[in-house]
Scaffold this motif. Sequence first.
Motif, short mmCIF file in Angstrom:
data_model
loop_
_atom_site.label_atom_id
_atom_site.label_comp_id
_atom_site.label_asym_id
_atom_site.label_seq_id
_atom_site.Cartn_x
_atom_site.Cartn_y
_atom_site.Cartn_z
N ALA A 100 74.35 0.42 1.79
CA ALA A 100 75.30 0.17 0.70
C ALA A 100 76.49 1.11 0.80
CB ALA A 100 74.59 0.34 -0.64
N ALA A 101 76.25 2.38 1.13
CA ALA A 101 77.34 3.34 1.25
C ALA A 101 78.26 2.99 2.41
CB ALA A 101 76.78 4.75 1.42
N SER A 102 77.71 2.45 3.49
CA SER A 102 78.53 2.03 4.62
C SER A 102 79.50 0.92 4.21
CB SER A 102 77.65 1.56 5.78
OG SER A 102 76.84 2.60 6.28
N ALA A 103 79.00 -0.03 3.42
CA ALA A 103 79.88 -1.08 2.92
C ALA A 103 80.98 -0.51 2.03
CB ALA A 103 79.06 -2.13 2.15
N ALA A 104 80.63 0.47 1.19
CA ALA A 104 81.62 1.10 0.32
C ALA A 104 82.68 1.84 1.14
CB ALA A 104 80.93 2.07 -0.65
N ALA A 105 82.27 2.50 2.23
CA ALA A 105 83.24 3.18 3.09
C ALA A 105 84.21 2.19 3.72
CB ALA A 105 82.49 3.97 4.17
N ALA A 106 83.69 1.05 4.15
CA ALA A 106 84.55 0.03 4.76
C ALA A 106 85.58 -0.51 3.78
CB ALA A 106 83.69 -1.10 5.31
N LEU A 107 85.23 -0.53 2.52
CA LEU A 107 86.12 -1.07 1.48
C LEU A 107 87.06 -0.03 0.89
CD1 LEU A 107 83.49 -3.31 -0.37
CD2 LEU A 107 85.36 -4.11 1.11
N SER A 108 87.00 1.20 1.38
CA SER A 108 87.80 2.29 0.81
C SER A 108 89.29 2.04 1.02
CB SER A 108 87.41 3.62 1.45
OG SER A 108 86.06 3.92 1.22
N GLY A 109 90.07 2.38 -0.01
CA GLY A 109 91.51 2.18 0.06
C GLY A 109 92.31 3.46 0.18
N GLY A 110 91.63 4.58 0.34
CA GLY A 110 92.33 5.86 0.45
C GLY A 110 91.36 6.96 0.83
N PRO A 111 91.87 8.17 1.07
CA PRO A 111 90.99 9.27 1.48
C PRO A 111 89.90 9.59 0.46
CG PRO A 111 93.29 9.83 1.88
CD PRO A 111 93.28 8.56 1.09
N GLY A 112 90.26 9.58 -0.84
CA GLY A 112 89.29 9.93 -1.88
C GLY A 112 88.08 9.00 -1.90
N PRO A 113 88.27 7.67 -2.03
CA PRO A 113 87.12 6.77 -2.00
C PRO A 113 86.34 6.82 -0.69
CG PRO A 113 89.04 5.65 -2.91
CD PRO A 113 89.52 6.96 -2.38
N LEU A 114 87.04 7.02 0.44
CA LEU A 114 86.33 7.11 1.71
C LEU A 114 85.43 8.35 1.75
CD1 LEU A 114 85.75 6.22 4.60
CD2 LEU A 114 87.84 7.42 5.32
N ILE A 115 85.95 9.47 1.28
CA ILE A 115 85.15 10.70 1.27
C ILE A 115 83.95 10.55 0.34
CG2 ILE A 115 85.19 13.13 0.55
CD1 ILE A 115 88.14 13.16 1.60
N ALA A 116 84.15 9.89 -0.83
CA ALA A 116 83.03 9.66 -1.75
C ALA A 116 81.96 8.78 -1.10
CB ALA A 116 83.54 9.01 -3.03
#
Length: 470
Positions: A100-116
């Motif tokens: 699930a976290a991998s899918a969230a990383a792929a959908l990240s729109g900026g550094p903050g969401p990607l780091i989270a």
Amino acid sequence: MTDTLRVPARSAADGPDPARRGWTVVLAGLGALLCSLDVVVVATALPALRADFGAGLSDLEWTISAYNLVFACLTLTGAALGDRFGRRRMYVVGLAVFTAASAAAALSGGPGPLIAARMAQGAGAAVLLPLTLTLISEAFPAEKRGVAIGVWGGVTGLGVAAGPVLGGAVTEGLSWQWIFWLNVPVGLVMIPLSATRLRESRGPRPQLDIVGLVLAAVGLTGLAWAPVRAPQAGWGSAEVICAFVVGVVFLAAFVAWERRARYPMLPLGHFRRRGFTTANAVSFLLYGSLLGALFMITQLFQTGLGYSPLEAGGRILVWNAMPLVVAPVAGALADRFGNRPFMLGGLLLQATGLGLLAWRVEPGVGYGELVVPLIVAGIGISLVFPSVANAVTQSVPRGEEGVAAGVSNALRELGGVFGVAVAAIVFTTAGGYGSPTAFVDGCGPALWVSAGVAAVGAAVAACAPGRTGG
């Protein structure tokens, strides 16, 4: 109704049939592959992330370190949860969180969401990776465990080897988001297979040490946070000093609590075993050297030498692919000759290879001058991967492998955080991103430091017990 999770596990000597042992190696190996892959797969995408998000050095450092930080701080928790609630059950939970976290990383729109999202990936990996070693140790008797762990080390090496190449190929051919999307179908296939093919087992502690979990997590977070923030906030800043103080205080409280806890998360007596202590110190220093060097080398080939992401990943392969060939052989030989020679020799080769690389790095250097140093360093890490894992699991009584693996993984990921942080500090002191020449000026000293960390690891490995030592 019979609760199959409460059936006492058979001993490894009587343990799973060969088919189930095969499934254990495959599924545990794939779990280790996913975890190790995502430590390094982002590395060759760092320049693309810098261009896409306008990210600075701090954002790039956190993209790697956020995963390692949470991984380090929660891996003792993951091992303890497996002991308490069932290793197979928690392995499946870890897979679900990681996917699930991998899918969230792929959908990240900026550094903050990607780091989270990377932090969430680290939480899933903190459950997965220590249980991979525990599942293998539970499935194989001691005399056959070295070969199995050697295969595990080779698969882990595959993640390290494939990460830069896969990251470069996907970033160049598709986009950086796909380096995370690729985890999703693998995780979705592994979840039902793990639930049905792995044998359930539990550790010796019937209760979860909640106080110990909180104290350890906060303490490790403080100690890891300080060096990651130091390049931006300054070593003398209140934030960094407070983080160090909080880390030390909470870890001291953790030690005091574990001395009197009825079911301690970490039996402190393990650290009186020379094999356990030296193996964990070696693991910390190995990964500090490895990830600090990887952080710089993946950027060197692109920013300093002008290669594309795919070209950079392919050229790094001579370094990171060595564990595929060498680690299984080293694991088998360690059963025969002991772990110390392979830990010592491997770290000496790692230090030598990185030192040669640092010596040769200069503006306009040809790839041919870097190949031999990369191969030497690659053989070095290949010797250490399986032997240090074998040393950790052999140094504790049967049933304690989960705790031992959790400690080892916590310290190795913490070592990776420190290694990247120190490399970044040295890099910014001696160079920067202003030009390829400025990058090379900073990269060389950073690689010298990574070589020095490996040399310290070799000195520690020399203190490990011999084959029959404790």
